[in-house]
Design a protein around this motif. Structure first.
Motif, PDB file in Angstrom:
ATOM      1  N   GLU A 182       1.210  -1.128  -0.217  1.00  0.00           N
ATOM      2  CA  GLU A 182      -0.098   0.103  -0.098  1.00  0.00           C
ATOM      3  C   GLU A 182       1.383   0.972   0.229  1.00  0.00           C
ATOM      4  N   ALA A 183       2.004   0.910   0.627  1.00  0.00           N
ATOM      5  CA  ALA A 183       2.924   2.754   0.681  1.00  0.00           C
ATOM      6  C   ALA A 183       3.207   2.906  -0.339  1.00  0.00           C
ATOM      7  N   LEU A 184       3.293   1.600  -1.041  1.00  0.00           N
ATOM      8  CA  LEU A 184       4.293   1.912  -3.113  1.00  0.00           C
ATOM      9  C   LEU A 184       3.405   2.265  -3.781  1.00  0.00           C
ATOM     10  N   ASP A 185       2.225   2.177  -3.564  1.00  0.00           N
ATOM     11  CA  ASP A 185       0.890   2.881  -4.390  1.00  0.00           C
ATOM     12  C   ASP A 185       1.329   4.129  -4.033  1.00  0.00           C
ATOM     13  N   LEU A 186       0.655   4.788  -2.867  1.00  0.00           N
ATOM     14  CA  LEU A 186       0.973   5.825  -1.875  1.00  0.00           C
ATOM     15  C   LEU A 186       1.861   6.565  -2.496  1.00  0.00           C
ATOM     16  N   GLY A 187       3.211   6.201  -2.091  1.00  0.00           N
ATOM     17  CA  GLY A 187       4.520   6.913  -3.074  1.00  0.00           C
ATOM     18  C   GLY A 187       5.785   6.887  -1.678  1.00  0.00           C
ATOM     19  N   LEU A 188       4.760   6.520  -0.948  1.00  0.00           N
ATOM     20  CA  LEU A 188       5.511   6.274   0.506  1.00  0.00           C
ATOM     21  C   LEU A 188       7.026   5.358   0.064  1.00  0.00           C
ATOM     22  N   VAL A 189       7.283   4.866  -0.227  1.00  0.00           N
ATOM     23  CA  VAL A 189       8.358   3.689  -0.867  1.00  0.00           C
ATOM     24  C   VAL A 189       8.428   3.933  -2.088  1.00  0.00           C
ATOM     25  N   THR A 190       9.667   3.619  -2.471  1.00  0.00           N
ATOM     26  CA  THR A 190      10.574   3.564  -3.861  1.00  0.00           C
ATOM     27  C   THR A 190       9.883   2.236  -4.333  1.00  0.00           C
ATOM     28  N   ALA A 191      10.257   1.350  -3.757  1.00  0.00           N
ATOM     29  CA  ALA A 191      10.333  -0.277  -4.505  1.00  0.00           C
ATOM     30  C   ALA A 191      10.050  -1.479  -3.684  1.00  0.00           C
ATOM     31  N   LEU A 192       9.919  -2.386  -3.618  1.00  0.00           N
ATOM     32  CA  LEU A 192       9.125  -3.317  -2.975  1.00  0.00           C
ATOM     33  C   LEU A 192      10.772  -4.445  -3.317  1.00  0.00           C
ATOM     34  N   ASP A 193      10.580  -5.194  -2.113  1.00  0.00           N
ATOM     35  CA  ASP A 193      11.693  -6.795  -2.568  1.00  0.00           C
ATOM     36  C   ASP A 193      11.415  -7.510  -1.381  1.00  0.00           C
ATOM     37  N   ALA A 194      12.028  -8.628  -1.216  1.00  0.00           N
ATOM     38  CA  ALA A 194      11.197  -9.383   0.064  1.00  0.00           C
ATOM     39  C   ALA A 194      12.732  -9.854   0.653  1.00  0.00           C
ATOM     40  N   ASP A 195      13.602  -8.999  -0.179  1.00  0.00           N
ATOM     41  CA  ASP A 195      15.429  -9.052   0.402  1.00  0.00           C
ATOM     42  C   ASP A 195      15.932  -7.840   0.326  1.00  0.00           C
ATOM     43  N   PRO A 196      15.836  -6.166   1.198  1.00  0.00           N
ATOM     44  CA  PRO A 196      15.278  -5.243   0.681  1.00  0.00           C
ATOM     45  C   PRO A 196      16.833  -4.813   0.465  1.00  0.00           C
ATOM     46  N   LEU A 197      17.425  -4.866   1.859  1.00  0.00           N
ATOM     47  CA  LEU A 197      18.882  -4.896   2.010  1.00  0.00           C
ATOM     48  C   LEU A 197      19.428  -5.669   0.651  1.00  0.00           C
ATOM     49  N   ALA A 198      19.366  -6.273  -0.193  1.00  0.00           N
ATOM     50  CA  ALA A 198      20.047  -7.583  -1.089  1.00  0.00           C
ATOM     51  C   ALA A 198      19.741  -6.707  -2.838  1.00  0.00           C
ATOM     52  N   ALA A 199      18.402  -5.777  -2.381  1.00  0.00           N
ATOM     53  CA  ALA A 199      18.192  -4.989  -3.421  1.00  0.00           C
ATOM     54  C   ALA A 199      18.469  -3.263  -3.557  1.00  0.00           C
ATOM     55  N   ALA A 200      18.839  -3.208  -2.359  1.00  0.00           N
ATOM     56  CA  ALA A 200      19.791  -1.727  -1.825  1.00  0.00           C
ATOM     57  C   ALA A 200      21.166  -2.507  -2.820  1.00  0.00           C
ATOM     58  N   ASP A 201      21.629  -3.371  -2.162  1.00  0.00           N
ATOM     59  CA  ASP A 201      23.198  -3.531  -2.212  1.00  0.00           C
ATOM     60  C   ASP A 201      23.257  -3.535  -4.016  1.00  0.00           C
ATOM     61  N   ASP A 202      22.538  -4.176  -4.847  1.00  0.00           N
ATOM     62  CA  ASP A 202      22.082  -3.967  -5.893  1.00  0.00           C
ATOM     63  C   ASP A 202      21.948  -2.258  -6.706  1.00  0.00           C
ATOM     64  N   PHE A 203      21.431  -1.988  -6.097  1.00  0.00           N
ATOM     65  CA  PHE A 203      21.159   0.062  -6.156  1.00  0.00           C
ATOM     66  C   PHE A 203      22.700   0.386  -6.330  1.00  0.00           C
ATOM     67  N   VAL A 204      22.680   0.280  -4.981  1.00  0.00           N
ATOM     68  CA  VAL A 204      23.957   1.003  -5.155  1.00  0.00           C
ATOM     69  C   VAL A 204      25.644   0.580  -5.695  1.00  0.00           C
ATOM     70  N   ASP A 205      24.878  -0.677  -6.714  1.00  0.00           N
ATOM     71  CA  ASP A 205      26.423  -1.542  -7.360  1.00  0.00           C
ATOM     72  C   ASP A 205      26.022  -0.173  -8.813  1.00  0.00           C
ATOM     73  N   SER A 206      24.621  -0.202  -8.845  1.00  0.00           N
ATOM     74  CA  SER A 206      25.214   0.437 -10.169  1.00  0.00           C
ATOM     75  C   SER A 206      24.615   1.621 -10.139  1.00  0.00           C
ATOM     76  N   LEU A 207      24.884   2.920  -9.055  1.00  0.00           N
ATOM     77  CA  LEU A 207      25.311   4.046  -8.814  1.00  0.00           C
ATOM     78  C   LEU A 207      27.297   4.043  -8.936  1.00  0.00           C
ATOM     79  N   ARG A 208      28.139   2.808  -9.015  1.00  0.00           N
ATOM     80  CA  ARG A 208      29.190   2.910  -8.806  1.00  0.00           C
ATOM     81  C   ARG A 208      29.535   3.195 -10.560  1.00  0.00           C
ATOM     82  N   HIS A 209      28.822   3.031 -11.272  1.00  0.00           N
ATOM     83  CA  HIS A 209      28.970   3.292 -12.917  1.00  0.00           C
ATOM     84  C   HIS A 209      28.934   5.150 -13.281  1.00  0.00           C
ATOM     85  N   ARG A 210      28.587   5.388 -12.650  1.00  0.00           N
ATOM     86  CA  ARG A 210      28.397   6.962 -12.812  1.00  0.00           C
ATOM     87  C   ARG A 210      28.753   7.485 -11.573  1.00  0.00           C
TER      88      ARG A 210
END
Length: 270
Positions: A182-210
């Protein structure tokens, strides 16, 4: 950083340019004490000085992100409450607010990995991050309304920026609890993932190329001009771009893009 003279419930580990910050009071669902608020402020200030830092991931140990303020602990210290409630003129925030807003001041992306309870002050910490990745079944609430209070840790500003003024008022007035979905639908959160820590680390890895300078400039621009006139925003765009055009990391990014190689950036310039 947290004070070395007393036990801390905030941990911070920096590895390969990424700070892993944890609320570490799992037996109390990471409920916030005055000491934890101080430690959040000092940790953010410490990280702000590190120009090799690329990103910060904030999460909670145990079963929850953070269940909000530990009233039983905090109310035992009326003098401490008064000190924490008093604003510092040079920052424009008091300790309660700075424990959240300090993460907005960082020149790098901050990602909150949310699971379990994310209530009250805990939600305001998450809202101060640039991005929130939540489990679908996390429970989020502007819980202050349950106690006859309002969010006063910078949450009023963050809420209205993210969900619009009408939804912000509704969540604040009703203190209703919403799931991560519900928070995603409202805009309170950016994304959903069953393992948010792993998803956060993946996102950080993508930022390393910028370029870290371009990432920092983007954060400054969006945060600093949110309520500015178009004229002022355009001026800030020109200033930031002029600086980036001469920056070493911009040259590295350009050469890597043309050469189709992985860039190796230096420390952030600003």
């Amino acid at each position: 950083m947290p004070s070395p003279t007393r036990p801390s419930h905030v941990s911070c580990r920096v590895e390969n340019g990424v700070a892993q910050v944890r609320l570490d009071r799992p037996d109390k669902l990471n409920a916030l004490t005055l000491e934890i608020l101080d430690d959040l402020v000092s940790t953010a200030r410490f990280l702000r000085r590190d120009r090799t830092l690329r990103a910060v991931v904030i999460a909670g140990e145990g079963d929850s992100f953070c269940a909000g303020l530990d009233f039983a602990s905090v109310l035992k210290r009326p003098v401490g409450i008064l000190n924490a409630f008093t604003p510092r003129p040079w920052r424009g925030t008091n300790t309660f607010q700075e424990a959240c807003w300090a993460w907005r001041r960082l020149p790098v992306p901050v990602i909150a990995a949310v699971h379990g309870h994310c209530y009250g002050g805990g939600l305001q910490i998450a809202l101060a991050a640039d991005f929130r990745i939540s489990t679908p079944d996390a429970q989020l609430s502007v819980l202050e309304g349950k106690w006859g209070l309002i969010p006063d840790m910078s949450g009023v500003r963050s809420l209205s920026e993210l969900v619009g003024i009408d939804t912000a008022k509704r969540l604040t007035m009703t203190a209703e609890t919403v799931s991560g979905k519900e928070a995603l639908d409202l805009g309170l959160v950016t994304a959903l993932d069953a393992d948010p820590l792993a998803a956060a680390d993946d996102f950080v890895d993508s930022l390393r190329h910028r370029s870290p300078d371009a990432v920092a400039a983007a954060k400054r621009l969006f945060d600093d001009t949110r309520t500015s006139s178009a004229r002022r925003t355009f001026a800030r765009e020109r200033i930031e771009q002029a600086w980036l055009l001469a920056a070493r990391n911009t040259r590295i990014a350009r050469e890597a893009a043309f050469g189709r190689i992985v860039p190796e950036f230096g420390p952030r310039g600003r």
